[in-house]
Design a protein around this motif. Structure first.
Motif, PDB file in Angstrom:
ATOM      1  N   ALA A   1       0.854  -1.182   0.000  1.00 14.42           N
ATOM      2  CA  ALA A   1       0.000   0.000   0.000  1.00 14.42           C
ATOM      3  C   ALA A   1       0.892   1.235   0.000  1.00 14.42           C
ATOM      4  CB  ALA A   1      -0.907   0.015   1.228  1.00 14.42           C
ATOM      5  N   VAL A   2       0.691   2.083  -0.994  1.00 17.49           N
ATOM      6  CA  VAL A   2       1.435   3.337  -1.090  1.00 17.49           C
ATOM      7  C   VAL A   2       0.511   4.458  -0.631  1.00 17.49           C
ATOM      8  CG1 VAL A   2       2.655   4.938  -2.605  1.00 17.49           C
ATOM      9  CG2 VAL A   2       2.834   2.468  -2.992  1.00 17.49           C
ATOM     10  N   LEU A   3       0.950   5.207   0.378  1.00 14.38           N
ATOM     11  CA  LEU A   3       0.144   6.277   0.953  1.00 14.38           C
ATOM     12  C   LEU A   3       0.666   7.617   0.450  1.00 14.38           C
ATOM     13  CD1 LEU A   3      -0.077   5.007   4.649  1.00 14.38           C
ATOM     14  CD2 LEU A   3      -1.271   4.177   2.607  1.00 14.38           C
ATOM     15  N   LEU A   4      -0.154   8.319  -0.320  1.00 11.28           N
ATOM     16  CA  LEU A   4       0.242   9.572  -0.958  1.00 11.28           C
ATOM     17  C   LEU A   4      -0.555  10.738  -0.362  1.00 11.28           C
ATOM     18  CD1 LEU A   4       1.607  11.292  -3.190  1.00 11.28           C
ATOM     19  CD2 LEU A   4      -0.192  10.514  -4.753  1.00 11.28           C
ATOM     20  N   ALA A   5       0.168  11.694   0.234  1.00 10.40           N
ATOM     21  CA  ALA A   5      -0.447  12.902   0.779  1.00 10.40           C
ATOM     22  C   ALA A   5      -0.289  14.035  -0.230  1.00 10.40           C
ATOM     23  CB  ALA A   5       0.207  13.274   2.111  1.00 10.40           C
ATOM     24  N   VAL A   6      -1.394  14.737  -0.494  1.00  9.78           N
ATOM     25  CA  VAL A   6      -1.394  15.796  -1.505  1.00  9.78           C
ATOM     26  C   VAL A   6      -1.942  17.086  -0.899  1.00  9.78           C
ATOM     27  CG1 VAL A   6      -2.395  16.543  -3.706  1.00  9.78           C
ATOM     28  CG2 VAL A   6      -1.678  14.163  -3.411  1.00  9.78           C
ATOM     29  N   TYR A   7      -1.334  18.207  -1.257  1.00 15.14           N
ATOM     30  CA  TYR A   7      -1.863  19.527  -0.933  1.00 15.14           C
ATOM     31  C   TYR A   7      -1.415  20.506  -2.014  1.00 15.14           C
ATOM     32  CZ  TYR A   7      -2.417  24.102   1.233  1.00 15.14           C
ATOM     33  OH  TYR A   7      -2.751  25.410   1.473  1.00 15.14           O
ATOM     34  N   ASN A   8      -2.359  21.089  -2.733  1.00 11.53           N
ATOM     35  CA  ASN A   8      -2.016  22.009  -3.835  1.00 11.53           C
ATOM     36  C   ASN A   8      -0.911  21.425  -4.708  1.00 11.53           C
ATOM     37  OD1 ASN A   8      -3.948  23.891  -3.119  1.00 11.53           O
ATOM     38  ND2 ASN A   8      -2.519  25.210  -2.011  1.00 11.53           N
ATOM     39  N   GLY A   9      -1.123  20.215  -5.186  1.00 10.01           N
ATOM     40  CA  GLY A   9      -0.053  19.481  -5.832  1.00 10.01           C
ATOM     41  C   GLY A   9      -0.121  19.347  -7.340  1.00 10.01           C
ATOM     42  N   ARG A  10      -0.984  20.100  -7.992  1.00  8.62           N
ATOM     43  CA  ARG A  10      -1.193  19.867  -9.422  1.00  8.62           C
ATOM     44  C   ARG A  10       0.058  20.082 -10.271  1.00  8.62           C
ATOM     45  NH1 ARG A  10      -6.802  21.907 -11.955  1.00  8.62           N
ATOM     46  NH2 ARG A  10      -5.575  21.306 -13.796  1.00  8.62           N
ATOM     47  N   ASN A  11       0.987  20.896  -9.797  1.00 10.90           N
ATOM     48  CA  ASN A  11       2.181  21.182 -10.605  1.00 10.90           C
ATOM     49  C   ASN A  11       3.064  19.953 -10.799  1.00 10.90           C
ATOM     50  OD1 ASN A  11       1.505  23.842 -10.957  1.00 10.90           O
ATOM     51  ND2 ASN A  11       2.781  24.594  -9.275  1.00 10.90           N
ATOM     52  N   TRP A  12       3.031  19.020  -9.851  1.00 16.14           N
ATOM     53  CA  TRP A  12       4.004  17.929  -9.887  1.00 16.14           C
ATOM     54  C   TRP A  12       3.397  16.532  -9.727  1.00 16.14           C
ATOM     55  CZ3 TRP A  12       4.376  21.657  -5.790  1.00 16.14           C
ATOM     56  CH2 TRP A  12       5.144  22.789  -6.122  1.00 16.14           C
ATOM     57  N   VAL A  13       2.162  16.427  -9.258  1.00 14.59           N
ATOM     58  CA  VAL A  13       1.678  15.128  -8.784  1.00 14.59           C
ATOM     59  C   VAL A  13       1.567  14.092  -9.897  1.00 14.59           C
ATOM     60  CG1 VAL A  13      -0.794  15.668  -9.000  1.00 14.59           C
ATOM     61  CG2 VAL A  13       0.003  14.066  -7.215  1.00 14.59           C
ATOM     62  N   ASP A  14       1.324  14.504 -11.145  1.00 10.25           N
ATOM     63  CA  ASP A  14       1.213  13.522 -12.227  1.00 10.25           C
ATOM     64  C   ASP A  14       2.510  12.736 -12.405  1.00 10.25           C
ATOM     65  OD1 ASP A  14      -1.447  13.734 -13.164  1.00 10.25           O
ATOM     66  OD2 ASP A  14      -0.975  15.619 -14.146  1.00 10.25           O
ATOM     67  N   GLU A  15       3.650  13.426 -12.379  1.00 11.31           N
ATOM     68  CA  GLU A  15       4.933  12.725 -12.515  1.00 11.31           C
ATOM     69  C   GLU A  15       5.122  11.717 -11.394  1.00 11.31           C
ATOM     70  OE1 GLU A  15       8.567  14.867 -14.500  1.00 11.31           O
ATOM     71  OE2 GLU A  15       7.614  16.282 -13.112  1.00 11.31           O
ATOM     72  N   GLN A  16       4.730  12.112 -10.191  1.00 10.10           N
ATOM     73  CA  GLN A  16       4.880  11.196  -9.060  1.00 10.10           C
ATOM     74  C   GLN A  16       3.990   9.974  -9.220  1.00 10.10           C
ATOM     75  OE1 GLN A  16       6.380   9.651  -6.926  1.00 10.10           O
ATOM     76  NE2 GLN A  16       6.295  10.721  -4.973  1.00 10.10           N
ATOM     77  N   ILE A  17       2.722  10.191  -9.539  1.00 10.88           N
ATOM     78  CA  ILE A  17       1.801   9.058  -9.689  1.00 10.88           C
ATOM     79  C   ILE A  17       2.259   8.127 -10.808  1.00 10.88           C
ATOM     80  CG2 ILE A  17      -0.543   8.420 -10.377  1.00 10.88           C
ATOM     81  CD1 ILE A  17      -1.559  10.819  -8.801  1.00 10.88           C
ATOM     82  N   GLU A  18       2.687   8.688 -11.914  1.00 10.81           N
ATOM     83  CA  GLU A  18       3.159   7.852 -13.021  1.00 10.81           C
ATOM     84  C   GLU A  18       4.356   7.006 -12.596  1.00 10.81           C
ATOM     85  OE1 GLU A  18       3.903  10.582 -16.171  1.00 10.81           O
ATOM     86  OE2 GLU A  18       1.782  11.129 -16.383  1.00 10.81           O
ATOM     87  N   SER A  19       5.257   7.574 -11.812  1.00 13.08           N
ATOM     88  CA  SER A  19       6.429   6.805 -11.374  1.00 13.08           C
ATOM     89  C   SER A  19       6.036   5.714 -10.382  1.00 13.08           C
ATOM     90  CB  SER A  19       7.485   7.731 -10.774  1.00 13.08           C
ATOM     91  OG  SER A  19       7.108   8.254  -9.515  1.00 13.08           O
ATOM     92  N   ILE A  20       4.992   5.953  -9.603  1.00 13.38           N
ATOM     93  CA  ILE A  20       4.498   4.928  -8.678  1.00 13.38           C
ATOM     94  C   ILE A  20       3.845   3.778  -9.449  1.00 13.38           C
ATOM     95  CG2 ILE A  20       2.798   4.456  -6.875  1.00 13.38           C
ATOM     96  CD1 ILE A  20       3.311   7.324  -5.849  1.00 13.38           C
ATOM     97  N   LEU A  21       3.035   4.116 -10.434  1.00 15.95           N
ATOM     98  CA  LEU A  21       2.325   3.086 -11.192  1.00 15.95           C
ATOM     99  C   LEU A  21       3.259   2.242 -12.051  1.00 15.95           C
ATOM    100  CD1 LEU A  21      -0.845   5.082 -12.303  1.00 15.95           C
ATOM    101  CD2 LEU A  21      -0.614   3.489 -10.384  1.00 15.95           C
ATOM    102  N   LYS A  22       4.459   2.742 -12.326  1.00 10.67           N
ATOM    103  CA  LYS A  22       5.430   2.003 -13.143  1.00 10.67           C
ATOM    104  C   LYS A  22       6.328   1.075 -12.325  1.00 10.67           C
ATOM    105  CE  LYS A  22       5.813   5.535 -16.773  1.00 10.67           C
ATOM    106  NZ  LYS A  22       6.699   6.582 -17.361  1.00 10.67           N
ATOM    107  N   GLN A  23       6.096   0.936 -11.040  1.00  8.20           N
ATOM    108  CA  GLN A  23       6.978   0.139 -10.196  1.00  8.20           C
ATOM    109  C   GLN A  23       7.044  -1.321 -10.658  1.00  8.20           C
ATOM    110  OE1 GLN A  23       8.947   1.316  -7.309  1.00  8.20           O
ATOM    111  NE2 GLN A  23       8.541   3.011  -8.710  1.00  8.20           N
TER     112      GLN A  23
END
Length: 297
Positions: free
Chosen positions: A6-28
């Motif tokens: 389980a990957v726990l991701l905390a977000v706050y005003n994150g639209r500038n960067w969060v897509d890159e992070q999510i994509e890197s998580i999904l590619k594990q």
């Protein structure tokens, strides 16, 4: 059979960067993961944006939206207390603005198994808008009381067993003052060390660690970062957080350190002479020694 994580991701005003992070998580590589996202009340429509883009993916889950947590630490406590961690083999923290290497989780789990440890963290490569990169080295040997004076590196590198997660969640739920500790990663490290869980800090970096002005703490790899940390020390934030941890884990050894920390100057000077027990890196030992000797903590 792949390990469930389980990957726990905390977000706050994150639209500038969060897509890159999510994509890197999904590619594990070589893991079966579910991503749980908790969005602190934001002003950039982060929740709506993420829900529209990712809600149809079966391994992405959103916690209810609308609460203001006010810090990443409180958001991660919320995630731990509301995600069914007991259904997984391992738990991992993720920040909204980093980029994971594709083998981050696989390598962490392999290290935990090979070294028979309960928790893992690692070095990172810090990067910013200027495209420069710098290794952030947190993998020095652990010392007796380092967990009261620092975390085990960036919390976004943490991977830990369901056994540790279950016991830590119980502690969070049932211990007065636990959730008052501002940094979730520092608290988890202190809890693990004080309860004899084995922690491995990997010298190999596992991810790109983004640096920008919105970082709550960030890497101590520039003059501006050093000034920010010094202001936290001079404002007594650092001392207050150390005190919170020592009150939570109040064994006989800790009582002595706590008393000296909060007594008169001669006692703090005696702590300065023992700084080698409190930080891992030589530079940090010396800095702590000087700050204690100058009565700045």
């Amino acid at each position: 059979m792949m390990e469930k994580i389980a990957v726990l991701l905390a977000v706050y005003n994150g639209r500038n960067w969060v897509d890159e992070q999510i994509e890197s998580i999904l590619k594990q590589d070589d893991v079966s993961l579910d991503l749980y996202i908790s969005v602190d009340l934001s002003t950039d429509d982060s929740f709506e944006y993420l829900k529209d883009k990712y809600q149809l993916l079966p391994n992405i889950h959103f916690l209810p939206y609308g609460n203001r947590y006010g810090s990443a630490g409180k958001n991660f406590y919320h995630l731990l207390l509301n995600v069914p961690c007991e259904n997984y083999n391992f738990i991992s923290f993720a920040d909204q603005d980093d980029i994971w290497y594709v083998d981050k989780l696989k390598n962490a789990i392999a290290a935990l198994k090979n070294k028979a440890c309960h928790a893992y963290s690692s070095n990172v490569i810090a990067f910013g808008n200027d495209s420069s990169q710098k290794l952030i080295d947190k993998a020095q040997p652990q010392v007796r009381y380092d967990h009261f004076f620092e975390a085990a590196g960036p919390g976004c590198t943490y991977v830990f067993t369901v056994e540790l997660a279950t016991h830590f969640i119980y502690f969070l739920r049932n211990t007065s003052g636990a959730q008052a500790v501002e940094l979730h990663d520092w608290l988890l490290y202190a809890y693990a060390r004080e309860n004899n869980y084995l922690w491995y800090i990997d010298s190999s970096p596992s991810m790109l660690y983004r640096q920008h002005e919105s970082n709550q703490v960030g890497a101590n790899n520039s003059f501006s970062a050093w000034k920010k940390r010094l202001s936290l020390v001079k404002g007594k934030w650092y001392r207050k957080e150390i005190n919170k941890l020592m009150i939570l884990f109040n064994n006989s050894d800790v009582k002595v350190i706590y008393k000296k920390m909060n007594n008169n100057y001669p006692d703090r000077l005696s702590l300065a002479l023992q700084a080698f027990k409190y930080r891992r890196r030589l530079r940090d030992k010396i800095t702590l020694m000087i700050l204690l000797a100058l009565n700045q903590i």
